[in-house]
Design an enzyme around this catalytic site. Sequence first.
Site, PDB file in Angstrom:
ATOM      1  N   ASP A  52       4.259   6.488   0.443  1.00 48.75           N
ATOM      2  CA  ASP A  52       3.166   7.072   0.986  1.00 48.75           C
ATOM      3  C   ASP A  52       3.240   8.523   1.417  1.00 48.75           C
ATOM      4  OD1 ASP A  52       2.488   4.452   1.682  1.00 48.75           O
ATOM      5  OD2 ASP A  52       2.867   4.727   3.858  1.00 48.75           O
ATOM      6  N   TYR A 110      15.231   1.606   1.647  1.00 43.30           N
ATOM      7  CA  TYR A 110      15.052   2.559   2.287  1.00 43.30           C
ATOM      8  C   TYR A 110      15.922   2.802   3.459  1.00 43.30           C
ATOM      9  CZ  TYR A 110      10.236   2.409  -0.091  1.00 43.30           C
ATOM     10  OH  TYR A 110       9.257   2.232  -0.823  1.00 43.30           O
TER      11      TYR A 110
END
Length: 242
Positions: A52, A110
């Site tokens: 994002d 992540y």
Amino acid sequence: MFNYKITIQYEGTNYAGWQIQENAITVQEVISYSIEKIIQEKINLIGAGRTDAGVHALGQVANFVIGKELDLYKFKYSLNSILPSDISITNIESVEEKFHSRFSAKKRSYIYLISNQKSPFYNRYAHTLFSEINPDKLNALASTLMGIQDFTSFSKVDTEVQNKICEVYEARWRSQKNFFIFYIEANRFLYGMVRAIVGTLLKSYSATDGIQHLKSVISQKDRNAAADAVPAKGLFLYKVKY
């Protein structure tokens, strides 16, 4: 045809995410343009993860197929020399023609950084939270995420992805000096999933029965049941495994 796999690091502050879009600068666009400028050939740069806006990457992977063989050392040097300072190619290698950076990936991971003190040096890369945090209590909550589950509650609503089933292999917290670090590894991630998970874990941490609260959020399969997403600046695409 020659298929090339590149590993990328980027500081995502100045970009509207990975994927090319109209009226915005993205990481995919900048790298594609730079490669095409060097080889004088149009490419389709395929990324392993669509990060994002504002999200960083330590180990993003992408690939592109072209009709000529490259001198890898020279190409990497040339590409890094024209890319902006917030994007770096850390590795390039020739791979089989069937390799696809997104669909060939087996696992992605992540990390999310939280700092417990204000610092001008941490501000771009960590979410600041002054509350006391017990990593053991957070790890008990994070264990609820493990395994194969429907993660609809942690996915952005306006997404075309119909299958919200993911398998989480690891989800853990640890503290290191002024940081609390969340690590999560799964076979796939939904749009906005990690930031929503971190926000919900922190909210569940303050609940009377945090584990039951988190289980309820998951079972509802409703984004409104989960907490607000934490800021993008603390999130890093860490590694893609094949």
